[in-house]
Design a protein around this motif. Sequence first.
Motif, PDB file in Angstrom:
ATOM      1  N   ASN A  24       0.815  -1.208   0.000  1.00 27.56           N
ATOM      2  CA  ASN A  24       0.000   0.000   0.000  1.00 27.56           C
ATOM      3  C   ASN A  24       0.845   1.253   0.000  1.00 27.56           C
ATOM      4  OD1 ASN A  24      -3.028  -0.368   0.207  1.00 27.56           O
ATOM      5  ND2 ASN A  24      -2.121  -2.097   1.236  1.00 27.56           N
ATOM      6  N   LEU A  25       1.987   1.244   0.724  1.00 26.63           N
ATOM      7  CA  LEU A  25       2.873   2.416   0.655  1.00 26.63           C
ATOM      8  C   LEU A  25       3.392   2.584  -0.772  1.00 26.63           C
ATOM      9  CD1 LEU A  25       4.697   2.012   4.043  1.00 26.63           C
ATOM     10  CD2 LEU A  25       2.818   3.529   3.452  1.00 26.63           C
ATOM     11  N   ASP A  26       3.743   1.449  -1.412  1.00 32.98           N
ATOM     12  CA  ASP A  26       4.238   1.479  -2.791  1.00 32.98           C
ATOM     13  C   ASP A  26       3.199   2.078  -3.741  1.00 32.98           C
ATOM     14  OD1 ASP A  26       6.359   0.315  -4.665  1.00 32.98           O
ATOM     15  OD2 ASP A  26       4.505  -0.501  -5.470  1.00 32.98           O
ATOM     16  N   VAL A  27       1.939   1.564  -3.656  1.00 27.77           N
ATOM     17  CA  VAL A  27       0.902   2.063  -4.551  1.00 27.77           C
ATOM     18  C   VAL A  27       0.585   3.531  -4.259  1.00 27.77           C
ATOM     19  CG1 VAL A  27      -1.530   1.844  -5.109  1.00 27.77           C
ATOM     20  CG2 VAL A  27      -0.120  -0.142  -5.083  1.00 27.77           C
ATOM     21  N   ALA A  28       0.625   3.907  -2.967  1.00 26.11           N
ATOM     22  CA  ALA A  28       0.356   5.307  -2.627  1.00 26.11           C
ATOM     23  C   ALA A  28       1.390   6.218  -3.272  1.00 26.11           C
ATOM     24  CB  ALA A  28       0.368   5.466  -1.110  1.00 26.11           C
ATOM     25  N   MET A  29       2.679   5.808  -3.238  1.00 29.62           N
ATOM     26  CA  MET A  29       3.713   6.617  -3.890  1.00 29.62           C
ATOM     27  C   MET A  29       3.458   6.711  -5.387  1.00 29.62           C
ATOM     28  SD  MET A  29       5.512   7.948  -1.762  1.00 29.62           S
ATOM     29  CE  MET A  29       6.609   8.728  -2.927  1.00 29.62           C
ATOM     30  N   ARG A  30       3.021   5.595  -5.999  1.00 34.58           N
ATOM     31  CA  ARG A  30       2.795   5.633  -7.445  1.00 34.58           C
ATOM     32  C   ARG A  30       1.597   6.490  -7.808  1.00 34.58           C
ATOM     33  NH1 ARG A  30       6.378   2.488  -9.695  1.00 34.58           N
ATOM     34  NH2 ARG A  30       7.168   0.885  -8.317  1.00 34.58           N
ATOM     35  N   VAL A  31       0.550   6.495  -6.933  1.00 34.68           N
ATOM     36  CA  VAL A  31      -0.604   7.357  -7.204  1.00 34.68           C
ATOM     37  C   VAL A  31      -0.166   8.815  -7.155  1.00 34.68           C
ATOM     38  CG1 VAL A  31      -2.811   8.134  -6.312  1.00 34.68           C
ATOM     39  CG2 VAL A  31      -2.297   5.727  -6.355  1.00 34.68           C
ATOM     40  N   ILE A  32       0.709   9.174  -6.193  1.00 27.14           N
ATOM     41  CA  ILE A  32       1.091  10.574  -6.039  1.00 27.14           C
ATOM     42  C   ILE A  32       2.046  10.999  -7.151  1.00 27.14           C
ATOM     43  CG2 ILE A  32       2.296  12.188  -4.514  1.00 27.14           C
ATOM     44  CD1 ILE A  32       1.164  10.485  -2.196  1.00 27.14           C
ATOM     45  N   THR A  33       3.081  10.148  -7.445  1.00 32.33           N
ATOM     46  CA  THR A  33       4.054  10.569  -8.442  1.00 32.33           C
ATOM     47  C   THR A  33       3.628  10.218  -9.865  1.00 32.33           C
ATOM     48  OG1 THR A  33       5.224   8.490  -8.211  1.00 32.33           O
ATOM     49  CG2 THR A  33       5.957  10.303  -6.837  1.00 32.33           C
ATOM     50  N   GLY A  34       2.773   9.178 -10.043  1.00 30.09           N
ATOM     51  CA  GLY A  34       2.320   8.809 -11.379  1.00 30.09           C
ATOM     52  C   GLY A  34       3.385   8.132 -12.209  1.00 30.09           C
ATOM     53  N   LYS A  35       4.366   7.469 -11.565  1.00 34.70           N
ATOM     54  CA  LYS A  35       5.468   6.828 -12.296  1.00 34.70           C
ATOM     55  C   LYS A  35       5.158   5.347 -12.476  1.00 34.70           C
ATOM     56  CE  LYS A  35       9.316   8.365 -10.668  1.00 34.70           C
ATOM     57  NZ  LYS A  35      10.439   8.327  -9.711  1.00 34.70           N
ATOM     58  N   ILE A  36       4.874   4.901 -13.698  1.00 33.71           N
ATOM     59  CA  ILE A  36       4.575   3.483 -13.907  1.00 33.71           C
ATOM     60  C   ILE A  36       5.341   2.965 -15.113  1.00 33.71           C
ATOM     61  CG2 ILE A  36       2.313   3.393 -12.826  1.00 33.71           C
ATOM     62  CD1 ILE A  36       1.102   3.723 -15.566  1.00 33.71           C
ATOM     63  N   ASN A  37       5.564   1.626 -15.120  1.00 34.81           N
ATOM     64  CA  ASN A  37       6.316   0.967 -16.182  1.00 34.81           C
ATOM     65  C   ASN A  37       5.740  -0.437 -16.320  1.00 34.81           C
ATOM     66  OD1 ASN A  37       8.289   0.322 -17.998  1.00 34.81           O
ATOM     67  ND2 ASN A  37       9.771  -0.262 -16.435  1.00 34.81           N
ATOM     68  N   PRO A  38       4.488  -0.565 -16.807  1.00 33.36           N
ATOM     69  CA  PRO A  38       3.769  -1.842 -16.656  1.00 33.36           C
ATOM     70  C   PRO A  38       4.088  -2.859 -17.729  1.00 33.36           C
ATOM     71  CG  PRO A  38       2.356  -0.223 -17.646  1.00 33.36           C
ATOM     72  CD  PRO A  38       3.667   0.457 -17.438  1.00 33.36           C
ATOM     73  N   GLY A  39       3.656  -4.103 -17.455  1.00 31.54           N
ATOM     74  CA  GLY A  39       3.805  -5.187 -18.410  1.00 31.54           C
ATOM     75  C   GLY A  39       3.234  -6.457 -17.824  1.00 31.54           C
ATOM     76  N   ILE A  40       2.969  -7.459 -18.687  1.00 31.60           N
ATOM     77  CA  ILE A  40       2.458  -8.742 -18.195  1.00 31.60           C
ATOM     78  C   ILE A  40       3.557  -9.780 -18.346  1.00 31.60           C
ATOM     79  CG2 ILE A  40       0.781 -10.549 -18.560  1.00 31.60           C
ATOM     80  CD1 ILE A  40      -1.219  -8.545 -19.350  1.00 31.60           C
ATOM     81  N   VAL A  41       3.961 -10.419 -17.237  1.00 33.26           N
ATOM     82  CA  VAL A  41       5.018 -11.412 -17.261  1.00 33.26           C
ATOM     83  C   VAL A  41       4.436 -12.758 -16.841  1.00 33.26           C
ATOM     84  CG1 VAL A  41       6.867  -9.781 -16.834  1.00 33.26           C
ATOM     85  CG2 VAL A  41       5.717 -10.860 -14.930  1.00 33.26           C
ATOM     86  N   ARG A  42       5.252 -13.818 -17.041  1.00 36.76           N
ATOM     87  CA  ARG A  42       4.789 -15.170 -16.751  1.00 36.76           C
ATOM     88  C   ARG A  42       5.751 -15.789 -15.755  1.00 36.76           C
ATOM     89  NH1 ARG A  42       3.465 -19.568 -21.145  1.00 36.76           N
ATOM     90  NH2 ARG A  42       3.606 -21.413 -19.867  1.00 36.76           N
ATOM     91  N   ILE A  43       5.236 -16.357 -14.651  1.00 39.99           N
ATOM     92  CA  ILE A  43       6.133 -17.008 -13.699  1.00 39.99           C
ATOM     93  C   ILE A  43       5.702 -18.449 -13.498  1.00 39.99           C
ATOM     94  CG2 ILE A  43       6.710 -14.897 -12.451  1.00 39.99           C
ATOM     95  CD1 ILE A  43       4.864 -16.019 -10.207  1.00 39.99           C
ATOM     96  N   PRO A  44       6.687 -19.375 -13.340  1.00 39.84           N
ATOM     97  CA  PRO A  44       6.360 -20.757 -12.997  1.00 39.84           C
ATOM     98  C   PRO A  44       6.128 -20.883 -11.491  1.00 39.84           C
ATOM     99  CG  PRO A  44       8.710 -20.521 -13.305  1.00 39.84           C
ATOM    100  CD  PRO A  44       8.119 -19.169 -13.561  1.00 39.84           C
TER     101      PRO A  44
END
Lengths: 123, 162, 87
Positions: B78-98
């Motif tokens: 939640n602290l992580d997401v709160a920082m991203r909501v305030i700064t708006g810094k994202i680098n998204p993608g869909i990855v696959r893990i076993p």
Amino acid sequence: MVAVIGILLGIGLIFNVLGTVSLYRFPDVYTRLHGTTKCTTFGSLFTSAAVVVYGIARYFEGFEGRFFTLSLHVTVAILALLISNATGANAIARAAHRSGIMPLHAVVDRLAEDEKSRGRRVS
Amino acid sequence: MVIFAASALMYLLLVWAGGAIEWIEIVIAVLFGGLISIMAKRWNPNITLRHSWLNPVRLLRFVVYLFGPFLMALIHANLDVAMRVITGKINPGIVRIPTGLASDGALTLLANSITLTPGTLTVDADDESRDLYIHWINVTTETPDASDICGTFPEWARRIAE
Amino acid sequence: MTLEALFSYAAVVLGLAALVMFGRLIAGPTLADRAVALDAMNTLVVAMMILLSVIFDSIVMVDVAIVYAGLSFVGTMFIARYLEGSM
């Protein structure tokens, strides 16, 4: 007791409002799901924890059974929220990807690549 | 059997008011539990819930997991997401893990845990290869391991539900 | 400040947040955005019902909140099935 309840309510409200802001600030469905699922679940957990603290404090004032029941039922509600929110977010994300909404600004999308190589419907 | 025990215990928990429970409530709980488990069997005859869910050691491990690593990850998330909501810094993608988990219950627990932990959201699961597709809000490598995404969670899921 | 006033203010803030989410429910460009907004609104309504049960001093409201959480989960699941096109 008032101070503890006030702090818990304050943290919960801050995270709930941040979840609301994230609904307008993020660009696409997946990032909005990130914001709303985590922030509203965590914020509601804290506002409900304030009610649990209130119930326990009132129970030890006069040992009335109904305040104990209040705390117990709020705990059950918290567990129901945790499970149903996470599962609902998974369902919406999967449905959005299958209905053809691609993540914006994505650097990598393994799911679409795998679906294409397996010959499934990507649309 | 699992459905019967879960619904009867949930009924008793909701009518319990801190004191003794009357015998009529126990009779009602048994009746409702039987009714609900019969209805579930008729709705989906090949429903498979294993009895290991009733093992008290596993339930205790589940409670320890809920209040230990899971709560820490939830706060960090939640602290992580709160920082991203305030700064708006994202680098998204869909990855696959076993994952390597064999049972459906463990995979469900892992997927739900991943959804509530920092910067990750489960999108889809592959039934044959038991892999998870994860939307990662801050992609650092394109071919991550399970430990990059969720730390020791697969180990916990294996110990709780397999 | 009394405790009841504190809980009332918190419930009012939660209600306002749910109202703001209504904008995304109306304006969302795709159906999935609307489903996300509806899911978040349901969570806020459950949290608000739990706070209101303290203000009105009735435990029955918490039971209503539990049932509402279950029903909203079923609703989200059906919207997701509809979006996938398997319904």
